[in-house]
Design a protein around this motif. Sequence first.
Motif, PDB file in Angstrom:
ATOM      1  N   ASP A 126       0.804  -1.222   0.000  1.00  0.00           N
ATOM      2  CA  ASP A 126       0.000   0.000   0.000  1.00  0.00           C
ATOM      3  C   ASP A 126       0.841   1.280   0.000  1.00  0.00           C
ATOM      4  O   ASP A 126       0.294   2.372   0.015  1.00  0.00           O
ATOM      5  CB  ASP A 126      -0.991  -0.001   1.169  1.00  0.00           C
ATOM      6  CG  ASP A 126      -0.332   0.070   2.523  1.00  0.00           C
ATOM      7  OD1 ASP A 126       0.859  -0.290   2.645  1.00  0.00           O
ATOM      8  OD2 ASP A 126      -1.015   0.473   3.485  1.00  0.00           O
ATOM      9  N   TRP A 127       2.153   1.183  -0.055  1.00  0.00           N
ATOM     10  CA  TRP A 127       2.975   2.382  -0.182  1.00  0.00           C
ATOM     11  C   TRP A 127       2.830   2.897  -1.606  1.00  0.00           C
ATOM     12  O   TRP A 127       2.772   2.117  -2.563  1.00  0.00           O
ATOM     13  CB  TRP A 127       4.436   2.085   0.113  1.00  0.00           C
ATOM     14  CG  TRP A 127       4.734   1.858   1.568  1.00  0.00           C
ATOM     15  CD1 TRP A 127       3.848   1.593   2.569  1.00  0.00           C
ATOM     16  CD2 TRP A 127       6.024   1.863   2.165  1.00  0.00           C
ATOM     17  NE1 TRP A 127       4.514   1.428   3.751  1.00  0.00           N
ATOM     18  CE2 TRP A 127       5.848   1.587   3.538  1.00  0.00           C
ATOM     19  CE3 TRP A 127       7.309   2.053   1.685  1.00  0.00           C
ATOM     20  CZ2 TRP A 127       6.921   1.525   4.423  1.00  0.00           C
ATOM     21  CZ3 TRP A 127       8.370   1.984   2.564  1.00  0.00           C
ATOM     22  CH2 TRP A 127       8.167   1.727   3.920  1.00  0.00           C
ATOM     23  N   HIS A 128       2.811   4.214  -1.771  1.00  0.00           N
ATOM     24  CA  HIS A 128       2.568   4.757  -3.105  1.00  0.00           C
ATOM     25  C   HIS A 128       3.037   6.198  -3.223  1.00  0.00           C
ATOM     26  O   HIS A 128       3.357   6.846  -2.222  1.00  0.00           O
ATOM     27  CB  HIS A 128       1.078   4.663  -3.448  1.00  0.00           C
ATOM     28  CG  HIS A 128       0.208   5.428  -2.492  1.00  0.00           C
ATOM     29  ND1 HIS A 128      -0.089   6.747  -2.662  1.00  0.00           N
ATOM     30  CD2 HIS A 128      -0.395   5.046  -1.347  1.00  0.00           C
ATOM     31  CE1 HIS A 128      -0.866   7.161  -1.664  1.00  0.00           C
ATOM     32  NE2 HIS A 128      -1.058   6.133  -0.852  1.00  0.00           N
ATOM     33  N   ASP A 182       1.993  10.085  -4.455  1.00  0.00           N
ATOM     34  CA  ASP A 182       0.754  10.852  -4.506  1.00  0.00           C
ATOM     35  C   ASP A 182       0.537  11.425  -5.905  1.00  0.00           C
ATOM     36  O   ASP A 182       1.293  11.145  -6.840  1.00  0.00           O
ATOM     37  CB  ASP A 182       0.739  11.949  -3.436  1.00  0.00           C
ATOM     38  CG  ASP A 182       1.853  12.982  -3.609  1.00  0.00           C
ATOM     39  OD1 ASP A 182       2.397  13.131  -4.728  1.00  0.00           O
ATOM     40  OD2 ASP A 182       2.174  13.664  -2.617  1.00  0.00           O
ATOM     41  N   HIS A 200       4.055   9.185  -0.712  1.00  0.00           N
ATOM     42  CA  HIS A 200       3.027   9.617   0.234  1.00  0.00           C
ATOM     43  C   HIS A 200       3.383   9.176   1.645  1.00  0.00           C
ATOM     44  O   HIS A 200       3.704   8.012   1.883  1.00  0.00           O
ATOM     45  CB  HIS A 200       1.668   9.033  -0.144  1.00  0.00           C
ATOM     46  CG  HIS A 200       0.612   9.369   0.856  1.00  0.00           C
ATOM     47  ND1 HIS A 200      -0.010  10.589   0.878  1.00  0.00           N
ATOM     48  CD2 HIS A 200       0.125   8.676   1.909  1.00  0.00           C
ATOM     49  CE1 HIS A 200      -0.855  10.623   1.891  1.00  0.00           C
ATOM     50  NE2 HIS A 200      -0.793   9.465   2.531  1.00  0.00           N
ATOM     51  N   GLU A 202      -4.325   9.307   5.308  1.00  0.00           N
ATOM     52  CA  GLU A 202      -5.120   9.468   4.099  1.00  0.00           C
ATOM     53  C   GLU A 202      -6.415   8.699   4.315  1.00  0.00           C
ATOM     54  O   GLU A 202      -6.482   7.791   5.154  1.00  0.00           O
ATOM     55  CB  GLU A 202      -4.380   8.969   2.867  1.00  0.00           C
ATOM     56  CG  GLU A 202      -4.166   7.484   2.821  1.00  0.00           C
ATOM     57  CD  GLU A 202      -3.340   7.039   1.614  1.00  0.00           C
ATOM     58  OE1 GLU A 202      -3.315   7.729   0.596  1.00  0.00           O
ATOM     59  OE2 GLU A 202      -2.713   5.990   1.722  1.00  0.00           O
ATOM     60  N   PRO A 260      -9.077   5.894   4.156  1.00  0.00           N
ATOM     61  CA  PRO A 260      -8.860   4.461   3.940  1.00  0.00           C
ATOM     62  C   PRO A 260      -9.219   3.998   2.528  1.00  0.00           C
ATOM     63  O   PRO A 260      -8.555   3.125   1.975  1.00  0.00           O
ATOM     64  CB  PRO A 260      -9.744   3.775   4.978  1.00  0.00           C
ATOM     65  CG  PRO A 260     -10.407   4.820   5.763  1.00  0.00           C
ATOM     66  CD  PRO A 260      -9.967   6.154   5.266  1.00  0.00           C
ATOM     67  N   GLN A 315      -8.875   5.692  -0.219  1.00  0.00           N
ATOM     68  CA  GLN A 315      -7.784   6.088  -1.105  1.00  0.00           C
ATOM     69  C   GLN A 315      -6.628   5.108  -0.970  1.00  0.00           C
ATOM     70  O   GLN A 315      -6.051   4.662  -1.962  1.00  0.00           O
ATOM     71  CB  GLN A 315      -7.322   7.504  -0.775  1.00  0.00           C
ATOM     72  CG  GLN A 315      -6.223   8.002  -1.686  1.00  0.00           C
ATOM     73  CD  GLN A 315      -5.867   9.454  -1.410  1.00  0.00           C
ATOM     74  OE1 GLN A 315      -6.703  10.239  -0.981  1.00  0.00           O
ATOM     75  NE2 GLN A 315      -4.622   9.796  -1.652  1.00  0.00           N
ATOM     76  N   ASN A 316      -6.290   4.741   0.267  1.00  0.00           N
ATOM     77  CA  ASN A 316      -5.221   3.765   0.497  1.00  0.00           C
ATOM     78  C   ASN A 316      -5.560   2.426  -0.154  1.00  0.00           C
ATOM     79  O   ASN A 316      -4.707   1.796  -0.782  1.00  0.00           O
ATOM     80  CB  ASN A 316      -4.985   3.588   2.001  1.00  0.00           C
ATOM     81  CG  ASN A 316      -3.893   2.597   2.289  1.00  0.00           C
ATOM     82  OD1 ASN A 316      -4.172   1.414   2.494  1.00  0.00           O
ATOM     83  ND2 ASN A 316      -2.659   3.063   2.280  1.00  0.00           N
ATOM     84  N   TYR A 320      -5.016   2.631  -3.970  1.00  0.00           N
ATOM     85  CA  TYR A 320      -3.599   2.577  -4.324  1.00  0.00           C
ATOM     86  C   TYR A 320      -3.049   1.166  -4.146  1.00  0.00           C
ATOM     87  O   TYR A 320      -2.262   0.689  -4.963  1.00  0.00           O
ATOM     88  CB  TYR A 320      -2.781   3.577  -3.498  1.00  0.00           C
ATOM     89  CG  TYR A 320      -2.796   4.974  -4.053  1.00  0.00           C
ATOM     90  CD1 TYR A 320      -2.173   5.274  -5.263  1.00  0.00           C
ATOM     91  CD2 TYR A 320      -3.414   6.012  -3.367  1.00  0.00           C
ATOM     92  CE1 TYR A 320      -2.169   6.560  -5.780  1.00  0.00           C
ATOM     93  CE2 TYR A 320      -3.412   7.301  -3.875  1.00  0.00           C
ATOM     94  CZ  TYR A 320      -2.785   7.569  -5.078  1.00  0.00           C
ATOM     95  OH  TYR A 320      -2.786   8.842  -5.581  1.00  0.00           O
ATOM     96  N   ALA A 321      -3.450   0.481  -3.083  1.00  0.00           N
ATOM     97  CA  ALA A 321      -2.979  -0.883  -2.849  1.00  0.00           C
ATOM     98  C   ALA A 321      -3.467  -1.816  -3.955  1.00  0.00           C
ATOM     99  O   ALA A 321      -2.708  -2.661  -4.448  1.00  0.00           O
ATOM    100  CB  ALA A 321      -3.440  -1.377  -1.478  1.00  0.00           C
ATOM    101  N   ARG A 371      -3.669  -3.173   7.228  1.00  0.00           N
ATOM    102  CA  ARG A 371      -4.392  -2.757   6.024  1.00  0.00           C
ATOM    103  C   ARG A 371      -4.312  -3.799   4.914  1.00  0.00           C
ATOM    104  O   ARG A 371      -5.031  -3.710   3.928  1.00  0.00           O
ATOM    105  CB  ARG A 371      -3.846  -1.414   5.532  1.00  0.00           C
ATOM    106  CG  ARG A 371      -4.097  -0.282   6.514  1.00  0.00           C
ATOM    107  CD  ARG A 371      -3.585   1.015   5.970  1.00  0.00           C
ATOM    108  NE  ARG A 371      -2.160   0.908   5.665  1.00  0.00           N
ATOM    109  CZ  ARG A 371      -1.253   1.813   6.010  1.00  0.00           C
ATOM    110  NH1 ARG A 371      -1.610   2.903   6.653  1.00  0.00           N
ATOM    111  NH2 ARG A 371       0.014   1.646   5.703  1.00  0.00           N
TER     112      ARG A 371
END
Length: 158
Positions: free
Chosen positions: A84-86, A88, A94, A98, A100, A102-103, A106-107, A129
């Motif tokens: 889930d790291w991304h 922005d 990021h 944020e 949830p 949105q996270n 991205y995940a 998460r």
Amino acid sequence: MKRTVLLLAALIALSPSAVATQTAAITIKAGRVIDGIGGVVANAMVTVHNGRILKVEPAQGTATIDLGDATLMPGFIDTHVHIDWHFDAKGRYHTGAEPPEQNALYAAENAYVTLMQGFTTVQSVGSPRDQALRDALARGILPGPRLLSSLGQISNAK
């Protein structure tokens, strides 16, 4: 130069939900198959049922999918991911809070991109998460690799 096609590409073409609910075996023919245990099978046929490889053997008969002279290889495994790291919208890594949803998006995007790069299994370093994404991937409703996660980390931080 010979082309290389990942087995997962053929399976993705069927869609994750189709693979998860597959009732008949699918055969994939290729010029070569790297068997994942140190060997190469020339003019090979791979039989897949319910998302699992049943056998790799010399080709006989007509295949469900014929890849011609392409080389098939096993999917990659990555044992250290932060799914889930991304970045922005401005292209920056990021950090911080944020929403949830949105996270989660991205995940899910990262899972799809990871699969498209040839990784069929990844191991997260552990985040609560991860659970919803891991479960959705396992059900076949989202395209992505198998996600292994402890859902938490062991550390000496207090």
